[in-house]
Design a protein around this motif. Sequence first.
Motif, short mmCIF file in Angstrom:
data_model
loop_
_atom_site.label_atom_id
_atom_site.label_comp_id
_atom_site.label_asym_id
_atom_site.label_seq_id
_atom_site.Cartn_x
_atom_site.Cartn_y
_atom_site.Cartn_z
N PRO A 312 0.83 -1.22 0.00
CA PRO A 312 0.00 0.00 0.00
C PRO A 312 0.85 1.26 0.00
O PRO A 312 2.01 1.25 0.47
N LEU A 313 0.30 2.34 -0.51
CA LEU A 313 1.04 3.60 -0.62
C LEU A 313 1.59 4.04 0.74
O LEU A 313 2.73 4.49 0.83
N LYS A 314 0.80 3.94 1.78
CA LYS A 314 1.25 4.35 3.11
C LYS A 314 2.54 3.63 3.50
O LYS A 314 3.48 4.24 4.02
N THR A 315 2.60 2.35 3.23
CA THR A 315 3.79 1.57 3.57
C THR A 315 4.98 2.00 2.73
O THR A 315 6.10 2.12 3.24
N VAL A 316 4.76 2.24 1.44
CA VAL A 316 5.86 2.66 0.57
C VAL A 316 6.43 4.00 1.04
O VAL A 316 7.65 4.19 1.08
N LEU A 317 5.56 4.92 1.41
CA LEU A 317 6.03 6.22 1.89
C LEU A 317 6.82 6.07 3.19
O LEU A 317 7.82 6.77 3.41
N GLU A 318 6.39 5.15 4.05
CA GLU A 318 7.15 4.87 5.27
C GLU A 318 8.53 4.32 4.92
O GLU A 318 9.54 4.68 5.55
N GLN A 319 8.58 3.45 3.93
CA GLN A 319 9.86 2.89 3.50
C GLN A 319 10.79 3.98 2.98
O GLN A 319 12.00 3.98 3.23
N LEU A 320 10.24 4.93 2.26
CA LEU A 320 11.06 6.02 1.73
C LEU A 320 11.58 6.91 2.85
O LEU A 320 12.71 7.42 2.76
N ASP A 321 10.80 7.12 3.88
CA ASP A 321 11.29 7.86 5.05
C ASP A 321 12.51 7.17 5.65
O ASP A 321 13.52 7.80 5.95
N ILE A 322 12.41 5.87 5.82
CA ILE A 322 13.53 5.12 6.39
C ILE A 322 14.75 5.19 5.46
O ILE A 322 15.88 5.41 5.91
N LEU A 323 14.51 5.00 4.18
CA LEU A 323 15.61 5.04 3.20
C LEU A 323 16.31 6.39 3.22
O LEU A 323 17.55 6.46 3.26
N GLY A 324 15.51 7.47 3.19
CA GLY A 324 16.09 8.81 3.12
C GLY A 324 16.72 9.29 4.41
O GLY A 324 17.70 10.05 4.39
N GLU A 325 16.17 8.85 5.54
CA GLU A 325 16.65 9.37 6.82
C GLU A 325 17.73 8.51 7.46
O GLU A 325 18.64 9.03 8.11
N GLU A 326 17.64 7.18 7.29
CA GLU A 326 18.54 6.29 8.03
C GLU A 326 19.56 5.55 7.16
O GLU A 326 20.62 5.16 7.67
N VAL A 327 19.24 5.35 5.89
CA VAL A 327 20.09 4.50 5.06
C VAL A 327 20.98 5.31 4.12
O VAL A 327 22.21 5.19 4.14
N VAL A 328 20.38 6.14 3.29
CA VAL A 328 21.14 6.85 2.27
C VAL A 328 22.20 7.78 2.85
O VAL A 328 23.33 7.83 2.33
N PRO A 329 21.94 8.53 3.92
CA PRO A 329 23.03 9.38 4.47
C PRO A 329 24.28 8.58 4.84
O PRO A 329 25.41 9.04 4.60
N VAL A 330 24.09 7.40 5.41
CA VAL A 330 25.24 6.56 5.76
C VAL A 330 25.93 6.05 4.50
O VAL A 330 27.17 6.06 4.40
N LEU A 331 25.14 5.61 3.53
CA LEU A 331 25.73 5.11 2.29
C LEU A 331 26.49 6.20 1.55
O LEU A 331 27.58 5.95 1.01
N ARG A 332 25.95 7.40 1.50
CA ARG A 332 26.65 8.51 0.84
C ARG A 332 28.03 8.70 1.47
O ARG A 332 29.04 8.84 0.77
N LYS A 333 28.05 8.74 2.77
CA LYS A 333 29.31 8.98 3.49
C LYS A 333 30.31 7.86 3.23
O LYS A 333 31.49 8.11 2.95
N GLU A 334 29.84 6.62 3.29
CA GLU A 334 30.75 5.49 3.13
C GLU A 334 31.25 5.35 1.70
O GLU A 334 32.44 5.11 1.47
N PHE A 335 30.36 5.50 0.73
CA PHE A 335 30.79 5.41 -0.66
C PHE A 335 31.79 6.52 -0.99
O PHE A 335 32.76 6.30 -1.71
#
Length: 360
Positions: A312-335
């Motif tokens: 459902p859309l609500k779940t996808v938007l929650e996933q994007l929050d996690i991706l943008g807030e917790e995952v991608v910042p760390v990956l950017r720094k490490e890469f």
Amino acid sequence: MQFGIFTVGDVTTDPTTGRTPTEHERIKATVAIALKAEEVGLDVFATGEHHNPPFVPSSPTTLLGHIAARTENLILSTSTTLITTNDPVKIAEDYAVLQHLAEGRVDLMMGRGNTGPVYPWFGKDIRHGIPLAIENYALLHKLWREDVVDWEGKFRTPLQSFTATPRPLDGVPPFVWHGSIRSTEIAEQAAYYGDGFFHNNIFWPMSHTRKMVELYRERYAHYGHGTPEQAIVGLGGQVFMRKNSQDAIAEFRPYFDNAPVYGHGPSLEDFTEQTPLTVGSPQEVIERTLGFREAVGDYQRQLFLMDHAGLPLKTVLEQLDILGEEVVPVLRKEFARLRPAGVPETAPLHPAVTARTKEA
């Protein structure tokens, strides 16, 4: 490093509720997902192209043009544009218009697609898939770089003194990726032109991905575009995250088990072991994605599939929050920390986008 998401635009029944979204709801949800991607700081939104149920993205430029009007920074791309069944002249014109409307925030990925019946629907023969991809892209490449084109090939009528309009923004064509899972000819094509190579490895083990990327890198250097390490590489992936792994697995399992693309086959555990699918905590996604670098070397773009299988859309938007807030910042720094000097950080951007970035 560019991080983003791609959609295949499937209209799939939610197995936990039995509800199937309408096509209208799915299209509007796709727009909401793209806007969320920009909100959480992702770099790229890409849409597939399909012309059959249960998929809705049959007109990528229409969708991306609408998203362009509602975003400021998001790079708009495809995953993929069907170079085999679309007329190269129409691709040249449609994506040039989109490039102007988006102020240069456009690139695109060429591919043959994975739906065999699409070929006769557009008057083509699937047995000519590879030759069509090669010839049509040769023409598209020419149309974007020469103001007046004379052309004769095997698969379309000749062109005499033809000019594709509008011309690319500021005379700079959109950057092109060539997407392929298993066709070495497409990796060779990407290398020949010095374009990007995108391996959407969502169904394949990393050992196969490594072989395809290594071939592309070797041929990229062979054609004199730079060192193998300087070749422009993108990877696909798919993730589902919750704070702890057990919750993620429990929530995602019914979607996986019933998904049209991989349901009723290998177990979720086997699939996550054998492919890049990661279902777990944000830290597990970080570690798995960093492992892609160990397999293929430094690369420039990572796209995740997030909105498939009836989620459902609500779940996808929650996933994007996690991706943008917790995952991608760390990956950017490490890469960035791991990337050697002289290796491109991102895929090439249009000069208009680069100028805006510097001003900001």
